[in-house]
Design an enzyme around this catalytic site. Sequence first.
Site, mmCIF file in Angstrom:
data_model
loop_
_atom_site.group_PDB
_atom_site.id
_atom_site.type_symbol
_atom_site.label_atom_id
_atom_site.label_comp_id
_atom_site.label_asym_id
_atom_site.label_seq_id
_atom_site.Cartn_x
_atom_site.Cartn_y
_atom_site.Cartn_z
ATOM 1 N N ASP A 38 41.248 85.110 41.562
ATOM 2 C CA ASP A 38 42.054 86.230 41.976
ATOM 3 C C ASP A 38 42.675 85.838 43.324
ATOM 4 O O ASP A 38 42.023 85.039 43.940
ATOM 5 C CB ASP A 38 40.869 87.452 42.154
ATOM 6 C CG ASP A 38 41.314 88.909 41.957
ATOM 7 O OD1 ASP A 38 40.472 89.621 41.769
ATOM 8 O OD2 ASP A 38 42.453 89.100 42.275
ATOM 9 N N GLY A 41 48.637 87.012 44.474
ATOM 10 C CA GLY A 41 49.483 87.933 45.023
ATOM 11 C C GLY A 41 49.407 87.840 46.640
ATOM 12 O O GLY A 41 50.382 87.815 47.315
ATOM 13 N N HIS A 55 51.499 82.371 42.080
ATOM 14 C CA HIS A 55 51.024 82.143 40.506
ATOM 15 C C HIS A 55 51.360 80.690 40.373
ATOM 16 O O HIS A 55 50.386 80.044 40.050
ATOM 17 C CB HIS A 55 51.787 82.997 39.580
ATOM 18 C CG HIS A 55 51.531 84.568 39.780
ATOM 19 N ND1 HIS A 55 50.279 84.991 39.738
ATOM 20 C CD2 HIS A 55 52.539 85.325 39.559
ATOM 21 C CE1 HIS A 55 50.488 86.280 39.871
ATOM 22 N NE2 HIS A 55 51.764 86.595 39.750
ATOM 23 N N THR A 84 45.934 92.640 36.539
ATOM 24 C CA THR A 84 46.330 93.955 36.149
ATOM 25 C C THR A 84 47.307 93.748 34.840
ATOM 26 O O THR A 84 48.013 92.925 34.907
ATOM 27 C CB THR A 84 46.948 94.798 37.057
ATOM 28 O OG1 THR A 84 48.197 94.125 37.608
ATOM 29 C CG2 THR A 84 46.048 95.065 38.323
ATOM 30 N N ARG A 89 53.603 94.589 35.852
ATOM 31 C CA ARG A 89 54.371 93.786 36.619
ATOM 32 C C ARG A 89 56.026 93.995 36.459
ATOM 33 O O ARG A 89 56.258 94.287 35.430
ATOM 34 C CB ARG A 89 53.931 92.249 36.245
ATOM 35 C CG ARG A 89 52.380 92.096 36.716
ATOM 36 C CD ARG A 89 52.309 90.661 36.008
ATOM 37 N NE ARG A 89 50.575 90.358 36.122
ATOM 38 C CZ ARG A 89 50.258 89.771 37.125
ATOM 39 N NH1 ARG A 89 50.874 89.467 38.322
ATOM 40 N NH2 ARG A 89 48.902 89.551 36.929
ATOM 41 N N LEU A 149 34.910 68.117 29.013
ATOM 42 C CA LEU A 149 34.861 69.278 29.656
ATOM 43 C C LEU A 149 35.714 70.236 28.769
ATOM 44 O O LEU A 149 36.796 69.722 28.197
ATOM 45 C CB LEU A 149 35.377 69.258 30.971
ATOM 46 C CG LEU A 149 35.716 70.739 31.654
ATOM 47 C CD1 LEU A 149 34.473 71.343 32.204
ATOM 48 C CD2 LEU A 149 36.910 70.696 32.734
ATOM 49 N N ARG A 212 33.639 92.591 41.915
ATOM 50 C CA ARG A 212 33.653 93.203 40.720
ATOM 51 C C ARG A 212 33.658 92.303 39.301
ATOM 52 O O ARG A 212 33.859 91.352 39.488
ATOM 53 C CB ARG A 212 34.984 94.351 40.463
ATOM 54 C CG ARG A 212 34.901 95.191 41.501
ATOM 55 C CD ARG A 212 36.332 96.161 41.138
ATOM 56 N NE ARG A 212 37.529 95.385 41.167
ATOM 57 C CZ ARG A 212 38.370 95.228 42.076
ATOM 58 N NH1 ARG A 212 37.904 95.915 43.481
ATOM 59 N NH2 ARG A 212 39.427 94.756 42.158
ATOM 60 N N SER A 214 35.257 93.308 36.487
ATOM 61 C CA SER A 214 36.429 93.562 35.602
ATOM 62 C C SER A 214 36.617 93.294 34.265
ATOM 63 O O SER A 214 37.355 92.582 33.709
ATOM 64 C CB SER A 214 37.781 92.530 36.365
ATOM 65 O OG SER A 214 37.611 92.921 37.928
HETATM 66 C C1 LIG Z 1 46.273 76.929 27.832
HETATM 67 C C2 LIG Z 1 46.755 77.899 28.916
HETATM 68 C C3 LIG Z 1 47.793 77.103 30.012
HETATM 69 O O1 LIG Z 1 47.561 79.039 28.103
HETATM 70 C C4 LIG Z 1 47.935 80.132 28.920
HETATM 71 C C5 LIG Z 1 48.675 80.709 28.187
HETATM 72 C C6 LIG Z 1 49.104 82.098 28.808
HETATM 73 C C7 LIG Z 1 48.728 82.302 30.291
HETATM 74 C C8 LIG Z 1 49.100 83.749 30.837
HETATM 75 N N1 LIG Z 1 48.322 84.407 31.250
HETATM 76 C C9 LIG Z 1 47.677 85.152 30.062
HETATM 77 C C10 LIG Z 1 48.361 86.801 30.100
HETATM 78 C C11 LIG Z 1 46.971 87.413 30.379
HETATM 79 N N2 LIG Z 1 47.289 88.174 31.684
HETATM 80 O O2 LIG Z 1 46.172 87.615 29.864
HETATM 81 C C12 LIG Z 1 47.396 84.681 32.350
HETATM 82 O O3 LIG Z 1 46.226 84.356 31.824
HETATM 83 C C13 LIG Z 1 48.014 84.901 33.791
HETATM 84 C C14 LIG Z 1 48.063 85.905 34.319
HETATM 85 N N3 LIG Z 1 48.193 85.544 35.411
HETATM 86 N N4 LIG Z 1 48.439 84.444 35.626
HETATM 87 C C15 LIG Z 1 49.013 83.720 36.856
HETATM 88 C C16 LIG Z 1 47.647 82.529 37.338
HETATM 89 C C17 LIG Z 1 47.799 81.485 37.619
HETATM 90 C C18 LIG Z 1 46.718 80.927 37.954
HETATM 91 C C19 LIG Z 1 45.726 81.525 38.337
HETATM 92 C C20 LIG Z 1 45.492 82.921 37.899
HETATM 93 C C21 LIG Z 1 46.510 83.433 37.873
HETATM 94 C C22 LIG Z 1 48.234 83.824 34.456
HETATM 95 C C23 LIG Z 1 48.411 82.391 34.216
HETATM 96 C C24 LIG Z 1 49.637 81.766 33.628
HETATM 97 C C25 LIG Z 1 49.820 80.519 33.572
HETATM 98 C C26 LIG Z 1 48.495 79.803 33.539
HETATM 99 S S1 LIG Z 1 48.456 77.922 33.624
HETATM 100 C C27 LIG Z 1 46.853 78.008 33.985
HETATM 101 C C28 LIG Z 1 46.474 79.174 34.266
HETATM 102 C C29 LIG Z 1 47.352 80.025 33.961
HETATM 103 C C30 LIG Z 1 47.173 81.569 34.204
HETATM 104 C C31 LIG Z 1 47.851 81.729 30.909
HETATM 105 C C32 LIG Z 1 47.314 80.436 30.300
#
Ligand SMILES: CC(C)Oc1ccc(CN(CCC(N)=O)C(=O)c2cnn(Cc3ccccc3)c2-c2ccc3sccc3c2)cc1
Length: 258
Positions: A38, A41, A55, A84, A89, A149, A212, A214
């Site tokens: 978290d 933003g 992000h 969220t 968004r 891992l 939290r 969540s």
């Molecule tokens: C194998 C892996 C790479 O595949 C993925 C396929 C789709 C997603 C996108 N995503 C799913 C949609 C949802 N909200 O559930 C998120 O989780 C989401 C929502 N915010 N952020 C920004 C954020 C970035 C980093 C940390 C926290 C939040 C992310 C996000 C986007 C790209 C990456 S790359 C590593 C983590 C990450 C997280 C994620 C992974």
Amino acid sequence: MFKKLLGKQINIDTLSLEERVAIAKNEPIPAHVAIIMDGNGRWAKKRAMPRVAGHHEGMKTVRKVTRFASDLGIKVLTVYAFSTENWKRPKPEVDFLMRLPVEFLGSFLPEMMERNVRVEMIGDPSLLPAHTQKALFEAMEETKYNTGLILNFALNYGSRSEMVNAMKTMLQKVQDGQLTMQDITEECLTSHLMTAHLPEPDLLIRTSGEVRLSNFMLWQLAYTEFWFTDTLWPDFSEENLLKAVENYQKRNRRYGGL
Ligand SMILES: CC(C)Oc1ccc(CN(CCC(N)=O)C(=O)c2cnn(Cc3ccccc3)c2-c2ccc3sccc3c2)cc1
């Protein structure tokens, strides 16, 4: 922080990161660490940068923390990009988010192969765009025989719906005569969750000062140590993860007695 080592009290704050890692490895390392990531933003807002910069920085932190968790000998790292619902968004931000995994995997997949890291996921990826799903499934396919891992992404994951789905499956099995009422136990429900193949989390970390859960792994976290930090996810470092592990070890140390 003082630590008893070889009969002496030493102040580990004066040691280098490498020395503290070596010391930490002498004690049980949490097998499964779950992180609610978290603060992207807020990190960007503090720097008067666009949210997508947060992000992007946050994605780099996932890489850094994965490397360190692998070095520490953590078995499973579950990362929950607590966000969220995406529909709240602005579209440009969602489009960026859905392209980020392609960049993450493109640059990090070779290193994950070298480090024997396996990519897994829990949740429902079907709402992700095709190109995002493709990157995700290719990464899971390419790494599926790795035995190091497990980097486990919680995507579009909700704990309550996960539990309701488990109960419905079990009820259906009772109706079909595959299960009896006596078979309905805690272990039975646990085995019907998406995390059935993983050990329960030993340590939960949540960043950016939110205290939290969540709707994250509510059943699985029953006996997990919680560690909350005000640090914003993009600022989260090896130091923060090591501090959480050292604190976990301190809580789980038994001096003689029970
Ligand atoms: C194998 C892996 C790479 O595949 C993925 C396929 C789709 C997603 C996108 N995503 C799913 C949609 C949802 N909200 O559930 C998120 O989780 C989401 C929502 N915010 N952020 C920004 C954020 C970035 C980093 C940390 C926290 C939040 C992310 C996000 C986007 C790209 C990456 S790359 C590593 C983590 C990450 C997280 C994620 C992974």
